[in-house]
Structures are given as structure tokens and as C-alpha cells.
Design a protein around this motif. Structure first.
Motif, PDB file in Angstrom:
ATOM      1  N   ASP A 186       0.818  -1.088  -0.020  1.00 21.30           N
ATOM      2  CA  ASP A 186       0.623  -0.298  -0.022  1.00 21.30           C
ATOM      3  C   ASP A 186       0.995   0.754  -0.352  1.00 21.30           C
ATOM      4  O   ASP A 186       1.790   1.406   1.095  1.00 21.30           O
ATOM      5  CB  ASP A 186      -0.551  -0.234   1.713  1.00 21.30           C
ATOM      6  CG  ASP A 186      -1.801   1.369   1.128  1.00 21.30           C
ATOM      7  OD1 ASP A 186      -1.186   1.991   0.748  1.00 21.30           O
ATOM      8  OD2 ASP A 186      -2.631   1.072   1.531  1.00 21.30           O
ATOM      9  N   ASN A 191       0.279   4.013   0.135  1.00 16.88           N
ATOM     10  CA  ASN A 191       0.386   5.508   1.585  1.00 16.88           C
ATOM     11  C   ASN A 191       1.445   6.186   1.393  1.00 16.88           C
ATOM     12  O   ASN A 191       1.926   6.680   2.600  1.00 16.88           O
ATOM     13  CB  ASN A 191       0.564   4.460   3.123  1.00 16.88           C
ATOM     14  CG  ASN A 191      -0.964   4.604   3.931  1.00 16.88           C
ATOM     15  OD1 ASN A 191      -1.436   5.749   3.272  1.00 16.88           O
ATOM     16  ND2 ASN A 191      -0.875   3.990   4.427  1.00 16.88           N
ATOM     17  N   GLU A 208      -2.083   8.513  -5.518  1.00 14.04           N
ATOM     18  CA  GLU A 208      -0.935   7.529  -5.292  1.00 14.04           C
ATOM     19  C   GLU A 208      -0.136   6.817  -6.757  1.00 14.04           C
ATOM     20  O   GLU A 208       0.627   6.826  -6.870  1.00 14.04           O
ATOM     21  CB  GLU A 208      -0.840   6.566  -4.035  1.00 14.04           C
ATOM     22  CG  GLU A 208      -0.880   7.180  -2.327  1.00 14.04           C
ATOM     23  CD  GLU A 208      -1.259   6.337  -1.797  1.00 14.04           C
ATOM     24  OE1 GLU A 208      -1.283   6.886  -0.230  1.00 14.04           O
ATOM     25  OE2 GLU A 208      -1.732   4.820  -2.367  1.00 14.04           O
ATOM     26  N   LYS A 250      -8.669   2.438  -4.538  1.00 16.64           N
ATOM     27  CA  LYS A 250      -9.060   3.004  -3.735  1.00 16.64           C
ATOM     28  C   LYS A 250      -9.809   4.099  -3.923  1.00 16.64           C
ATOM     29  O   LYS A 250      -8.743   5.143  -3.933  1.00 16.64           O
ATOM     30  CB  LYS A 250      -8.565   2.432  -2.624  1.00 16.64           C
ATOM     31  CG  LYS A 250      -8.536   0.922  -1.795  1.00 16.64           C
ATOM     32  CD  LYS A 250      -7.254   1.070  -0.698  1.00 16.64           C
ATOM     33  CE  LYS A 250      -6.004   1.519  -1.062  1.00 16.64           C
ATOM     34  NZ  LYS A 250      -5.013   1.153   0.345  1.00 16.64           N
ATOM     35  N   GLY A 297      -8.371   2.671   4.535  1.00 18.98           N
ATOM     36  CA  GLY A 297      -7.535   2.444   2.523  1.00 18.98           C
ATOM     37  C   GLY A 297      -6.993   0.979   3.841  1.00 18.98           C
ATOM     38  O   GLY A 297      -6.647   0.221   3.255  1.00 18.98           O
TER      39      GLY A 297
END
Ligand code: ATP
Ligand code: MG
Length: 313
Positions: free
Chosen positions: A167, A169, A200, A228, A259
Motif C-alpha cells: 500500500d 500510503n 498515489e 481505492k 485504506g
């Protein structure tokens, strides 16, 4: 003993503004501490969904650290490899929320216990039983030690036939986009699954259009990219094409952790070998339920709650 799904990275407490639009640069009221840290929220969510889950990380020998470990243990996370440092205090994030939906963070991480993860915390035997190792860009952003530990863990898990998910992130508060891209690249190349937000995906590839960016990510190595999209749900990309999966209608109270909870649902679904559409629907339900409660980890739903939502729709 090993676990099916393992995460590595920051455990911290979150201390948040009580009201919306109270910026962090003036006196005001806070609520918390709440247990947090993206990898910790993820690990907690996996355990609550009934899958064996563990986390490798470090907290300080203080009440904040105890609060996090106690919550994770209560929810069923294996915390055997969470180190308790005598020399550093537990990581803290201060968060403010604004009317436009944006958030602002002040992180006490790189110089707190959260950033003191070391190679000695990696037990090869434990790692070789792991089916999915989940890595987060936020952990890679902390410091070189955290990156090295993640890289080594990836090598061990891959060598033993396990899979890796990422992820991204991204935390622009911790590192610039260029630096993050550089840091994520080697992990991306080793990942089987990547679960970015639209922003992202675009930042990682330098491509403006979200869907094209996700298709580009597939070229870097992963076989599945799960995009997402907040209240719009998610889209799963593979070399064979894409599936758009709508979200569930819920009342959003606090988006933090959505998330991470989605990631948990997605990997639990993959482990069950469901179709990708079913996996994404399940993950959407986990993400949707997570935003209905205030606090980063507070909304992580039980399997029963997820099944109830899935059956009601
Ligand atoms: P963060 O990193 O801040 O946790 P994210 O951008 O990684 O967030 P989101 O897209 O906000 O993740 O949320 C993940 C998933 O959770 C979404 O794809 C969606 O399925 C679900 N979700 C999030 N917010 C909502 C919402 N308001 N209503 C319904 N579902 C939601
Ligand atoms: Mg995210």
C-alpha cells in the motif's frame, strides 16, 4: 508458530482535534490517544476478520505503547515481535480535520520508537510461514532502518513462497514525492499486489490519468492493482482487464484507516481464493464500515458486521 498475514512498520498513537477546522498551529482541544499506525490498523483489521495476523514494530516502554499492544492483543493480533524500547518513546501523530475533507498531520515518528525497527526483529522461521507480507509506503518513508528491515523481510517471505503486497500510503509530510517514488520502486518490483489511491497511482507513475496509471503499475511487476476510490468504491486491474466494484452507502464519521481496513479485507479475500470481484466487494464493505466510527482503528469491523452489510445490500 507463524501467521498468515504479517505487516511491518509503525505503531503509534493518534491524538486528534476534537472539532473540525481547528488547525494545529493554535491552542485547542484534542481527543485521544487512539491506537494507530497504518500497519497496526491493518493488522488489527485482519485479526478482526478472523485471519491469523501479526505485526513487527517497536513501541516505547510507556502507557502509549501499552495501549497499542493491549488493543492489538485483545483483537487477536500476534505481538510477539513488537519490541518495547527502553530508550525511545512511542510514536505519536497529531491530526486536524478540515471542512473540505482534508487532514493535516504532525508526526513524531523517525526519532521515536516507531522508527527503531531492526533486522534482529526478523525471525526467519516466523517469516517463512507467512502467506502475505503487507508493506506500507508510510513505513518505508520513516528511515533507512525501516526500509532495510522491510526489504529483508520481503526477501525471506518471497524465498519461502509467500506473497508481498504494497500500500503506497504516501506521506508527503515525511518525504518528497521524488524520494517516495525512489523508495517504493524496489518494493513495487517485488510486490504481487498493490493497493494505491488514485493520487498515489499517479504520483508513483508520473501519469496523470488514474486508470492509465494503474495499468502502468502492472508493468512494474504486480499481478493485481486494487485502486481505492473512497466513497466511489474500488477498481481491480489485472493484465486481463479491469473490474469496477461499487461501494456501500454509509455515514462517514472519520475516514482515517479506511485504506488500511480495505487492504485487510482484500488480502483476507485473496487468501480465501475468491474471485477478484468478490474480494473487492468484501474489501469495500470492510473499508465502508471502518469510516463509520471516530478514531483510526475504532471502526475496524468484525467479520459478522461485514457479512451483515454484504447480505443487506
Ligand atoms: P487512507 O489512506 O486515508 O486510509 P485511502 O485513500 O487509502 O485512505 P479510501 O479510498 O479512502 O482509502 O478508502 C478505502 C476503501 O474504503 C474505498 O475504496 C471504499 O471501498 C471504502 N470507503 C472509504 N470511504 C468510504 C465512504 N465514505 N463510503 C463508502 N465506502 C468508503
Ligand atoms: Mg491509503
Amino acid at each position: 508458530m507463524s501467521v498468515s498475514i504479517l505487516s511491518i512498520g509503525e505503531l503509534l498513537v493518534e491524538i486528534m482535534r476534537e472539532k473540525v477546522d481547528e488547525s494545529l498551529d493554535k491552542p485547542g482541544t484534542f481527543v485521544g490517544p487512539f491506537p494507530s499506525g497504518a500497519p497496526a490498523i491493518f493488522a488489527d483489521a485482519v485479526a478482526k476478520l478472523g485471519e491469523s495476523s501479526g505485526i513487527i514494530g517497536t513501541v516505547g516502554e510507556d502507557d502509549f505503547g501499552r495501549l497499542i499492544i493491549e488493543r492489538l492483543k485483545k483483537d487477536g493480533v500476534d505481538t510477539t515481535y513488537v519490541r518495547i524500547s527502553k530508550n525511545f518513546t512511542t510514536g505519536v501523530a497529531f491530526v486536524a480535520y478540515f471542512f473540505d475533507g482534508s487532514r493535516k498531520f504532525i508526526y513524531h515518528l523517525p526519532y521515536a520508537a516507531s522508527g527503531r525497527i531492526s533486522i534482529e526483529q526478523l525471525d526467519e522461521k516466523y517469516l517463512s510461514g507467512v502467506k502475505y507480507l503487507h508493506i506500507m509506503g508510510s513505513s518505508l518513508s520513516i528511515n533507512e532502518d525501516c526500509r532495510k528491515v522491510c526489504q529483508r523481510a520481503i526477501e525471506i517471505v518471497k524465498k519461502s513462497g509467500g506473497k508481498v503486497s504494497l500500500d503506497p500510503n504516501l506521506r508527503p509530510e515525511l518525504l518528497s514525492v521524488e524520494e517516495i517514488r525512489k523508495i517504493c520502486q524496489p518494493v513495487l518490483a517485488m510486490s504481487d499486489v498493490v493497493m494505491p489511491s488514485g493520487e498515489e497511482a499517479c504520483m508513483l507513475t508520473g501519469i496523470e490519468k488514474t486508470f492509465s496509471a494503474c495499468e502502468k503499475l502492472l508493468e512494474y511487476g504486480p499481478e493485481v492493482v486494487a485502486l481505492k476510490q473512497g466513497e466511489k468504491g474500488s477498481v481491480v486491474f489485472t493484465k486481463k482487464g479491469k473490474v469496477e466494484v461499487p461501494s456501500f452507502k454509509v455515514k462517514e464519521v472519520d475516514p482515517t484507516g479506511a485504506g488500511d481496513c480495505f487492504d485487510a479485507g482484500f488480502l483476507v479475500g485473496l487468501l480465501r481464493k475468491w474471485s477478484l470481484e468478490r474480494v473487492a466487494r468484501f474489501a469495500n464493505a470492510v473499508g465502508a464500515l471502518s469510516v463509520t466510527k471516530k478514531g483510526p482503528m475504532e471502526g475496524a469491523p468484525s467479520l459478522q458486521q461485514v457479512n451483515d452489510l454484504l447480505n443487506s445490500a
